[in-house]
Design a protein around this motif. Structure first.
Motif, mmCIF file in Angstrom:
data_model
loop_
_atom_site.group_PDB
_atom_site.id
_atom_site.type_symbol
_atom_site.label_atom_id
_atom_site.label_comp_id
_atom_site.label_asym_id
_atom_site.label_seq_id
_atom_site.Cartn_x
_atom_site.Cartn_y
_atom_site.Cartn_z
ATOM 1 N N LEU A 191 43.422 29.943 61.063
ATOM 2 C CA LEU A 191 44.668 30.169 61.808
ATOM 3 C C LEU A 191 45.406 31.421 61.358
ATOM 4 N N ALA A 192 45.006 31.983 60.228
ATOM 5 C CA ALA A 192 45.586 33.263 59.816
ATOM 6 C C ALA A 192 45.109 34.397 60.708
ATOM 7 N N PHE A 193 44.044 34.144 61.484
ATOM 8 C CA PHE A 193 43.459 35.198 62.316
ATOM 9 C C PHE A 193 43.289 34.791 63.778
ATOM 10 N N LEU A 194 43.480 33.520 64.091
ATOM 11 C CA LEU A 194 43.281 33.025 65.446
ATOM 12 C C LEU A 194 44.570 32.424 66.004
ATOM 13 N N PRO A 195 44.794 32.545 67.313
ATOM 14 C CA PRO A 195 45.968 31.889 67.903
ATOM 15 C C PRO A 195 45.824 30.385 67.983
ATOM 16 N N GLN A 196 44.580 29.899 67.990
ATOM 17 C CA GLN A 196 44.321 28.463 68.033
ATOM 18 C C GLN A 196 42.932 28.182 67.466
ATOM 19 N N LEU A 197 42.686 26.935 67.158
ATOM 20 C CA LEU A 197 41.404 26.551 66.580
ATOM 21 C C LEU A 197 40.292 26.666 67.615
ATOM 22 N N THR A 198 39.100 27.026 67.147
ATOM 23 C CA THR A 198 37.935 27.138 68.013
ATOM 24 C C THR A 198 36.942 26.027 67.693
ATOM 25 N N THR A 199 35.981 25.827 68.587
ATOM 26 C CA THR A 199 34.982 24.776 68.366
ATOM 27 C C THR A 199 34.163 25.009 67.097
ATOM 28 N N PRO A 200 33.641 26.216 66.854
ATOM 29 C CA PRO A 200 32.881 26.415 65.610
ATOM 30 C C PRO A 200 33.708 26.108 64.353
ATOM 31 N N LEU A 201 34.966 26.515 64.364
ATOM 32 C CA LEU A 201 35.822 26.252 63.205
ATOM 33 C C LEU A 201 36.026 24.753 63.017
ATOM 34 N N ASN A 202 36.267 24.042 64.103
ATOM 35 C CA ASN A 202 36.452 22.590 64.018
ATOM 36 C C ASN A 202 35.187 21.886 63.545
ATOM 37 N N VAL A 203 34.051 22.317 64.079
ATOM 38 C CA VAL A 203 32.779 21.668 63.722
ATOM 39 C C VAL A 203 32.477 21.859 62.239
ATOM 40 N N TRP A 204 32.607 23.097 61.750
ATOM 41 C CA TRP A 204 32.277 23.342 60.351
ATOM 42 C C TRP A 204 33.319 22.750 59.406
ATOM 43 N N ALA A 205 34.566 22.670 59.831
ATOM 44 C CA ALA A 205 35.576 21.985 59.014
ATOM 45 C C ALA A 205 35.226 20.502 58.883
ATOM 46 N N ALA A 206 34.755 19.906 59.986
ATOM 47 C CA ALA A 206 34.341 18.496 59.945
ATOM 48 C C ALA A 206 33.117 18.309 59.059
ATOM 49 N N LEU A 207 32.181 19.246 59.108
ATOM 50 C CA LEU A 207 30.979 19.148 58.277
ATOM 51 C C LEU A 207 31.322 19.318 56.792
ATOM 52 N N LEU A 208 32.242 20.237 56.490
ATOM 53 C CA LEU A 208 32.702 20.371 55.109
ATOM 54 C C LEU A 208 33.367 19.082 54.652
ATOM 55 N N ALA A 209 34.195 18.495 55.523
ATOM 56 C CA ALA A 209 34.856 17.230 55.176
ATOM 57 C C ALA A 209 33.830 16.134 54.920
ATOM 58 N N ALA A 210 32.779 16.091 55.742
ATOM 59 C CA ALA A 210 31.735 15.082 55.541
ATOM 60 C C ALA A 210 31.070 15.265 54.191
ATOM 61 N N TYR A 211 30.781 16.490 53.843
ATOM 62 C CA TYR A 211 30.132 16.785 52.557
ATOM 63 C C TYR A 211 31.009 16.339 51.391
ATOM 64 N N ILE A 212 32.294 16.688 51.436
ATOM 65 C CA ILE A 212 33.205 16.331 50.350
ATOM 66 C C ILE A 212 33.369 14.817 50.259
ATOM 67 N N ALA A 213 33.528 14.167 51.399
ATOM 68 C CA ALA A 213 33.644 12.707 51.389
ATOM 69 C C ALA A 213 32.374 12.069 50.851
ATOM 70 N N GLY A 214 31.226 12.611 51.235
ATOM 71 C CA GLY A 214 29.949 12.060 50.775
ATOM 72 C C GLY A 214 29.779 12.150 49.284
ATOM 73 N N LEU A 215 30.075 13.322 48.702
ATOM 74 C CA LEU A 215 29.883 13.455 47.252
ATOM 75 C C LEU A 215 30.877 12.578 46.489
ATOM 76 N N THR A 216 32.051 12.337 47.089
ATOM 77 C CA THR A 216 33.039 11.464 46.441
ATOM 78 C C THR A 216 32.605 10.011 46.512
ATOM 79 N N TYR A 217 32.062 9.603 47.646
ATOM 80 C CA TYR A 217 31.602 8.226 47.798
ATOM 81 C C TYR A 217 30.341 7.955 46.975
ATOM 82 N N VAL A 218 29.556 8.985 46.688
ATOM 83 C CA VAL A 218 28.374 8.798 45.851
ATOM 84 C C VAL A 218 28.760 8.159 44.529
ATOM 85 N N ALA A 219 29.821 8.665 43.924
ATOM 86 C CA ALA A 219 30.255 8.125 42.638
ATOM 87 C C ALA A 219 30.758 6.692 42.773
#
Length: 289
Positions: A155-183
């Motif tokens: 959002l520092a460079f875009l007027p609004q969120l785009t699909t690629p940004l949303n998709v990769w943000a969700a994938l990053l969130a999945a990764y972080i949640a996964g490594l946390t749930y592993v423990a």
């Protein structure tokens, strides 16, 4: 006090502050900002300011975590900088407030949307720190804080969120949640132990099947190999949950490298790879968890 005595004391206090900051994980926050900006086509001074703000927010969150867990740490981890008295509690509160405040100031040049996103990120960090011990969804909240780094940088460079940004943000969130749930699933038996693998594997799988080109596919394979290696310390004979989580935290840099490849920001790729090795090196000296 002699200068020879003062130097070791200053060194110990510096190490104490770096330990509170979980400084070894900071490079992963920088690469998060790079990846989010790359998805938005951003660069320049604004990117430097946003990346610095994200690191300050992360660091403030680490300080706040230890401050709010002080009672528990006095019983279970008295060697930590705050319960041991190495770092005064009042000093840690001042540092926490300063880091949050300076981080918000750094976001001002990035525009109103980035600043509002940064405020939302600060709110999520505080919420997580206040209620993570008994919150069964705390890994989800933690994952949301990392996803908001992508969003804020974008959002520092875009007027609004785009699909690629949303998709990769969700994938990053999945990764972080996964490594946390592993423990959290280490004591479970049967298939219940394995479901977090799907979350940590999701970014690499998407990178392989998304049709992003051979360069991105190679980066996806690199990420998949590192995740697989890390998980051997969870599901293999030689268990080391802390070691697995630390390795997967470093793997965030490889995930961001994949995003940089997908976004075509190949000139930034060496920075992401260097951040991965810096994280692993730092983790040997200062624990990231």
């Amino acid at each position: 006090m002699s200068s020879s005595t003062l130097r070791p004391n200053l060194s110990r206090r510096l190490h104490g502050h770096l330990s509170l900051a979980r400084i070894s994980n900071s490079p992963t926050v920088v690469t998060n900002a790079l990846a989010g900006a790359a998805l938005a086509g951003g660069n320049g001074v604004t990117l430097v300011l946003v990346a610095a703000a994200m690191v300050l927010f992360y660091t403030a969150g680490m300080y706040l975590n230890d401050l709010l867990d002080l009672g528990l740490d006095r019983r279970e981890r008295p060697e930590r900088p705050l319960p041991s008295g190495l770092i005064p509690v009042g000093e840690a509160w001042v540092v926490t407030a300063a880091l949050f405040g300076i981080g918000l100031l750094l976001l001002l040049p990035a525009g109103g949307k980035a600043l509002l996103s940064g405020l939302g990120l600060v709110g999520l960090i505080v919420f997580y720190d206040v209620w993570h011990k008994t919150n069964p969804l705390s890994p989800v909240v933690m994952a949301a804080t990392r996803a908001m780094v992508y969003v804020t940088a974008g959002l520092a460079f875009l007027p609004q969120l785009t699909t690629p940004l949303n998709v990769w943000a969700a994938l990053l969130a999945a990764y972080i949640a996964g490594l946390t749930y592993v423990a959290k699933t280490e004591n479970r038996r049967g298939t219940a132990r394995f479901w977090p693998v799907a979350l940590v594997a999701a970014p690499a799988v998407y990178g392989l099947v998304g049709g992003f080109g051979w360069g991105a596919a190679l980066l996806a394979l690199l990420l998949a190999a590192w995740v697989g290696h890390s998980l051997t310390f969870v599901y293999g004979r030689k268990r080391d949950i802390g070691g697995a989580v630390g390795r997967m935290i470093a793997g965030v840099c490889l995930l961001d490298a994949l995003v940089l490849g997908v976004a075509g920001a190949w000139s930034w790729l060496p920075w992401a790879l260097a951040a991965f090795f810096l994280t692993r090196w730092w983790q040997r000296h200062i624990k990231g968890t």
